[in-house]
Design a protein around this motif. Structure first.
Motif, PDB file in Angstrom:
ATOM      1  N   ASN A 160      -7.070   2.604  14.239  1.00  0.00           N
ATOM      2  CA  ASN A 160      -6.723   1.343  14.393  1.00  0.00           C
ATOM      3  C   ASN A 160      -7.057   0.313  13.196  1.00  0.00           C
ATOM      4  O   ASN A 160      -6.688  -0.763  13.034  1.00  0.00           O
ATOM      5  CB  ASN A 160      -7.546   0.733  15.647  1.00  0.00           C
ATOM      6  CG  ASN A 160      -6.612   1.331  16.722  1.00  0.00           C
ATOM      7  OD1 ASN A 160      -5.417   1.661  16.690  1.00  0.00           O
ATOM      8  ND2 ASN A 160      -7.144   1.124  18.280  1.00  0.00           N
ATOM      9  N   GLU A 212     -13.315   6.581  22.583  1.00  0.00           N
ATOM     10  CA  GLU A 212     -12.599   6.190  21.182  1.00  0.00           C
ATOM     11  C   GLU A 212     -11.535   5.073  21.790  1.00  0.00           C
ATOM     12  O   GLU A 212     -11.210   5.264  22.994  1.00  0.00           O
ATOM     13  CB  GLU A 212     -11.758   7.417  20.929  1.00  0.00           C
ATOM     14  CG  GLU A 212     -12.724   8.385  20.064  1.00  0.00           C
ATOM     15  CD  GLU A 212     -13.366   7.945  18.824  1.00  0.00           C
ATOM     16  OE1 GLU A 212     -12.942   6.673  18.486  1.00  0.00           O
ATOM     17  OE2 GLU A 212     -13.969   8.590  18.236  1.00  0.00           O
ATOM     18  N   SER A 213     -11.042   4.185  21.022  1.00  0.00           N
ATOM     19  CA  SER A 213     -10.135   3.421  21.208  1.00  0.00           C
ATOM     20  C   SER A 213      -8.734   3.700  21.460  1.00  0.00           C
ATOM     21  O   SER A 213      -8.522   4.803  21.085  1.00  0.00           O
ATOM     22  CB  SER A 213     -10.188   2.310  20.049  1.00  0.00           C
ATOM     23  OG  SER A 213     -11.188   1.634  19.680  1.00  0.00           O
ATOM     24  N   ASP A 214      -8.033   3.236  22.338  1.00  0.00           N
ATOM     25  CA  ASP A 214      -6.440   3.396  22.466  1.00  0.00           C
ATOM     26  C   ASP A 214      -5.596   3.092  21.293  1.00  0.00           C
ATOM     27  O   ASP A 214      -5.976   2.209  20.744  1.00  0.00           O
ATOM     28  CB  ASP A 214      -6.151   3.009  23.708  1.00  0.00           C
ATOM     29  CG  ASP A 214      -6.544   3.237  25.106  1.00  0.00           C
ATOM     30  OD1 ASP A 214      -7.002   4.741  25.013  1.00  0.00           O
ATOM     31  OD2 ASP A 214      -6.643   2.867  25.794  1.00  0.00           O
ATOM     32  N   LYS A 271     -13.534   1.490  23.172  1.00  0.00           N
ATOM     33  CA  LYS A 271     -13.315   1.058  24.304  1.00  0.00           C
ATOM     34  C   LYS A 271     -14.169   1.530  25.487  1.00  0.00           C
ATOM     35  O   LYS A 271     -15.102   2.389  25.021  1.00  0.00           O
ATOM     36  CB  LYS A 271     -11.836   1.519  24.746  1.00  0.00           C
ATOM     37  CG  LYS A 271     -11.897   3.100  25.389  1.00  0.00           C
ATOM     38  CD  LYS A 271     -10.622   3.336  25.772  1.00  0.00           C
ATOM     39  CE  LYS A 271     -10.528   4.710  26.289  1.00  0.00           C
ATOM     40  NZ  LYS A 271      -9.105   5.160  26.824  1.00  0.00           N
ATOM     41  N   ASP A 329     -14.817   3.316  29.177  1.00  0.00           N
ATOM     42  CA  ASP A 329     -14.266   4.218  29.915  1.00  0.00           C
ATOM     43  C   ASP A 329     -14.771   3.925  31.305  1.00  0.00           C
ATOM     44  O   ASP A 329     -16.062   4.255  31.532  1.00  0.00           O
ATOM     45  CB  ASP A 329     -14.817   5.895  29.717  1.00  0.00           C
ATOM     46  CG  ASP A 329     -13.949   6.645  30.163  1.00  0.00           C
ATOM     47  OD1 ASP A 329     -13.588   6.623  31.592  1.00  0.00           O
ATOM     48  OD2 ASP A 329     -13.533   7.691  29.574  1.00  0.00           O
TER      49      ASP A 329
END
Length: 426
Positions: free
Chosen positions: A114, A346-348, A336, A338
């Motif tokens: 990202n 981990e980020s989406d 992120k 959960d």
């Protein structure tokens, strides 16, 4: 420049380490070399704690016994691209380097994919900001209206939405200074700061309206406010008396109105169960107030206290906690939350910011601080992650580190650049 005795001693140790590196590679104290490089060599230049942590984390990947292996990769996401060249000739080394990709992926620096999106957005914002500089001041606005008409509409809208300043004497009677409740003092201090800010905003807007009517000379400061409003930017005159913000004019105005509403609700309904930490002007005074309440309640020296942090599963509490404060309104960048595992993940893809759960800031003795797998996440007010040291001894941007549950090692999130923000840029 004269070299101090301690530094001379450190340099002497460094020379001794280098002398026996070739003699016995298996016994090289890599951690000592990492420390000498990161803390002694660069430590005098990199003074900010979070920056030094990043520096030491990155150096640990290179000052490592594994780096002596031929198959050691510098990028886990692309293990075949960035490998330390094997021992060989100068030409062979250059050939190995030439085979590396010319387009460096974010994973080489430890970032998530990202990061590419963030970089492209920043380049676009910079381009648009530079394009605005080419727009003439007399350019027509939407619907054929002139710049004066546009400014007149915007100033009237902001003045109409901005409430009158608070009567501090009246609020002081409702929330007097109390030994056992420091939040009353925090409230009065916050209202004083916001009164000063709204005064600057209203005074400049009234002056602009007078200048548009020809009743007042347009000074240099007013002209800068005029141009900023026309370009949709927050005037620097306001920001000089404001909390840190990177928001454009419209978002800044909405954010300010919401902050004023938060404190008005505090006045009308009493000390809130949950505090909007993003809406507080001087956050360090707020956290100090929480520590003072705890120290005075249990008769403990405040300098022996620290903060522990919990994310309670009950995100809508009905009552204030027995100790500490509930806070909300922050965002995570670089990862992120959960909601199933209740930890960092981990980020989406293409999701740059996510809201943080309700945080329970709990004062406790330093010796009683809980130990659990966590990441010490720095909290900043704005995304630039830099600020200036104010006269209070606090940075104008950095708030405090917050420990968050994580099954990944801390170095993973340090490389990802994970941080918590009290507000976004838009």
């Amino acid at each position: 420049m004269r070299v101090s005795e301690p530094m001379t001693h450190v340099w002497g140790q460094a020379r001794q380490l280098r002398m026996f590196i070739d003699e016995s590679l298996d016994e090289v104290p890599f951690k000592a070399i990492n420390y000498l490089t990161g803390e002694c060599n660069y430590g005098g230049r990199v003074t900010e704690k979070q920056d030094r942590r990043l520096l030491m984390t990155l150096l640990a990947d290179y000052y490592s016994p594994a780096a002596l292996n031929d198959d050691y990769t510098l990028c886990v996401e692309h293990p075949d691209w960035y490998v330390i060249p094997p021992v060989g000739t100068h030409e062979a080394t250059l050939e190995a380097i030439g085979k590396m990709s010319m387009v460096v992926p974010p994973g080489v620096y430890g970032f998530h994919e990202n990061a590419n999106l963030t970089r492209e957005q920043n380049e676009t914002y910079s381009l648009m900001e530079n394009l605005l500089l080419t727009v003439g001041q007399d350019a027509a606005g939407g619907g054929g209206s002139s710049s004066e008409d546009t400014i007149r509409e915007v100033t009237e809208d902001i003045l109409r939405r901005t409430p009158e300043p608070w009567d501090l004497a009246q609020v002081q009677e409702m929330y007097p200074t109390m030994y056992e409740e420091s939040m009353n003092t925090v409230l009065i201090q916050e209202l004083t700061r916001f009164n000063r800010l709204t005064h600057v905003i209203k005074a400049s807007l009234h002056d602009i309206q007078k200048a548009l009517k020809g009743l007042l000379l347009m000074s240099e400061d007013l002209e800068q406010v005029f141009n900023s409003i026309f370009n949709g930017k927050t005037p620097s005159l306001w920001l000089a008396s404001s909390y840190p913000s990177l928001k454009p004019l419209g978002s800044y105005t909405n954010d300010l109105i919401e902050r004023l509403k938060f404190f008005q609700n505090w006045i009308d309904q009493g000390i809130p169960v949950k505090f909007w930490i993003s809406g507080i002007y001087f956050t360090q005074a707020f956290t100090t107030g929480a520590s003072q309440n705890y120290a005075r309640k249990y008769t403990i020296p405040i300098d022996t206290l620290t903060f522990d942090f919990e994310m309670p599963t009950e995100q809508e509490p009905k009552e204030r906690p027995e100790n500490g404060v509930y806070t909300y309104g922050t965002f995570l960048e670089g990862c992120k939350w959960d909601w199933q595992k209740w930890e960092l993940q981990e980020s989406d893809p293409k999701v740059l910011y996510v809201p943080v759960p309700l945080i329970w800031i709990v004062p406790c003795k330093k010796v009683d601080l809980r130990q659990f797998p966590s990441y010490e996440c720095p909290m900043y007010k704005v995304s630039t992650r830099k600020g200036t040291l104010s006269t209070t001894g606090h940075s104008t941007n950095f708030v405090m580190p917050i420990r968050i549950s994580s099954s990944h090692p801390e170095s993973h999130w340090v490389k990802r650049g994970v941080a918590m923000l009290t507000q976004l840029d838009s």
